[in-house]
Design an enzyme around this catalytic site. Structure first.
Site, short mmCIF file in Angstrom:
data_model
loop_
_atom_site.label_atom_id
_atom_site.label_comp_id
_atom_site.label_asym_id
_atom_site.label_seq_id
_atom_site.Cartn_x
_atom_site.Cartn_y
_atom_site.Cartn_z
N LYS A 133 0.94 -1.34 0.04
CA LYS A 133 -0.08 0.03 0.12
C LYS A 133 0.90 1.20 -0.12
CE LYS A 133 -4.63 -1.64 1.21
NZ LYS A 133 -5.57 -1.31 2.13
N LYS A 218 -3.66 -9.92 -6.92
CA LYS A 218 -4.87 -10.65 -6.08
C LYS A 218 -6.16 -9.72 -6.63
CE LYS A 218 -4.63 -8.15 -1.94
NZ LYS A 218 -5.29 -7.94 -1.06
N LYS A 221 -10.29 -3.94 -5.42
CA LYS A 221 -10.85 -2.83 -6.10
C LYS A 221 -9.70 -1.65 -6.39
CE LYS A 221 -14.71 -0.40 -5.94
NZ LYS A 221 -15.83 -0.75 -6.50
#
Ligand code: TYM
Length: 355
Positions: A133, A218, A221
């Site tokens: 992230k 994976k 969104k």
């Protein structure tokens, strides 16, 4: 009269309370098939199991985790309700379990703060989700993104939950949560007292990692490689047509390797066992092409997801009912959480306010 020996009692030894299940999802828009096949389906199974076994299932919408990256204030409000609608439509029965929003129970962030004070920074820096992230949001990496696993540990340990149904990507965070429990117990639990926190374990589904349509990452969104849980059939079929499969199947009669194909994995999540076997056989023998496997998956997804979509439409029209369910859940959770926190504060040496 001779005294009779007391009859042996067949009474079972007194049992403790049934185990507690806890899990949560970020309200990052309508859930996708990765969330569903990796976690939400297991939640529904556990709620069903709880009817027989008395498991205590608690599910959370983790809005305070969602604000650790850039977000839109107005959208967040809508997304929290959308997430609740998805849980309920997928079969989470609020009469049988507890559903609530993380920020409605302030003890989560309080406990996370205490965990901040006992866990070294080095362990947080090793978390894969943080690395990924912070790479994606390079312009501004918040401290909250770094300490995210401490809040997740607090979510679980606040309820002393031992069963945590999640997808594979959360297993590392669960290991970390166990480490937090051990550290706290070691430092603050008095000798011979019951440990403050039990160690939670992940409960994985049979399909704990769903890849995205790109076959590279994976399903998520933020990568835009997802199929939405509430997407219309036609859109799902169109997306499946372009979905990545086994790169070795160049021609129609090349035999495939179902074990590495995401289409096969999704069949395992939603198709009846006889069809799953047929897909496996037909892929390895090349009697079916990828298009056939995708068409069969489109049909099964439609059968599986149509009732969920219809239920979601019904619930979206009754937001008051959804808010009431969340309010009931928060009320129950605040009571459980405060009981844990009283013990935590006491064991850490914090003085209670008089009165
Ligand atoms: P989140 O919101 O990213 O995902 C929610 C759940 O969906 C699973 N999942 C997947 N499973 C299989 N394949 C995929 N492609 C896929 N994408 C998502 C996740 O593993 C997760 O189970 N940190 C958590 C939320 C959280 C939590 C908790 C979970 C906060 N506190 C306490 C359990 C207990 C997260 O970001 O999940």
């Amino acid at each position: 009269m001779t005294e009779q020996a007391p009859a042996p009692t067949d009474k079972p030894a007194p049992k403790g309370p049934p185990p507690r299940v806890f899990s949560g999802m970020q309200p990052s828009g309508t859930l996708h098939l990765g969330n569903y096949m990796g976690a939400l389906k297991t939640w529904v199974d556990l709620v069903d199991e709880s009817r027989r076994t008395g498991l205590d299932c608690i599910f959370c919408i983790v809005d305070q985790h969602a604000i650790t990256v850039d977000y839109d204030v107005k959208e967040l409000r809508a997304k929290v309700v959308d997430a609740a609608v998805c849980y309920l439509a997928a079969g989470i029965d609020p009469a049988q379990c507890t559903l609530f929003v993380q920020s409605h129970v302030p003890q989560h962030t309080e406990l996370a703060w205490y965990f901040n004070t006992i866990m070294p920074m080095g362990e947080l820096g090793r978390m894969t989700q943080f690395k990924e992230k912070s790479e994606q949001h390079r312009q501004s990496v918040s401290t909250g993104l770094f300490t995210y696993p401490l809040l997740m540990a607090a979510d679980i340990l606040l309820y002393r939950a031992t069963i945590v149904p999640v997808g594979e990507d959360q297993v590392q965070h669960l290991e970390f949560s166990r480490e937090v429990a051990r550290k706290f117990n070691g430092r603050f639990t008095p000798k011979r007292a019951r440990p403050t926190f039990p160690e939670p374990a992940p409960r994985l589904s049979a399909t704990p990692r769903i890849m995205g349509l790109d076959g590279m990452h994976k399903m998520s969104k933020s990568r835009g490689n997802e199929i939405g849980l509430l997407e219309e059939d036609a859109s799902i079929r169109k997306k499946l047509k372009g979905a990545f499969t086994d790169p070795q199947r160049m021609r129609r009669d090349d035999p495939g390797r179902p074990e590495i194909c995401n289409i096969y994995t999704m069949h395992r999540a939603v198709s009846p066992p006889a069809l799953v076997e047929e897909v496996q056989r037909s892929c390895t023998s090349a009697s079916w092409g990828c298009g056939d496997c995708k068409e069969a998956l489109g049909n099964n997804l439609s059968a599986h997801l149509t009732p969920i979509r219809l239920k979601a439409k019904e619930l979206t029209a009754k937001p008051e009912q959804v808010h009431d369910t969340l309010a009931d859940g928060a009320r129950r959770c605040r009571a459980i959480a405060e009981e844990t926190m009283r013990e935590v504060r006491d064991r850490m040496g914090l003085v209670p306010a008089k009165g």
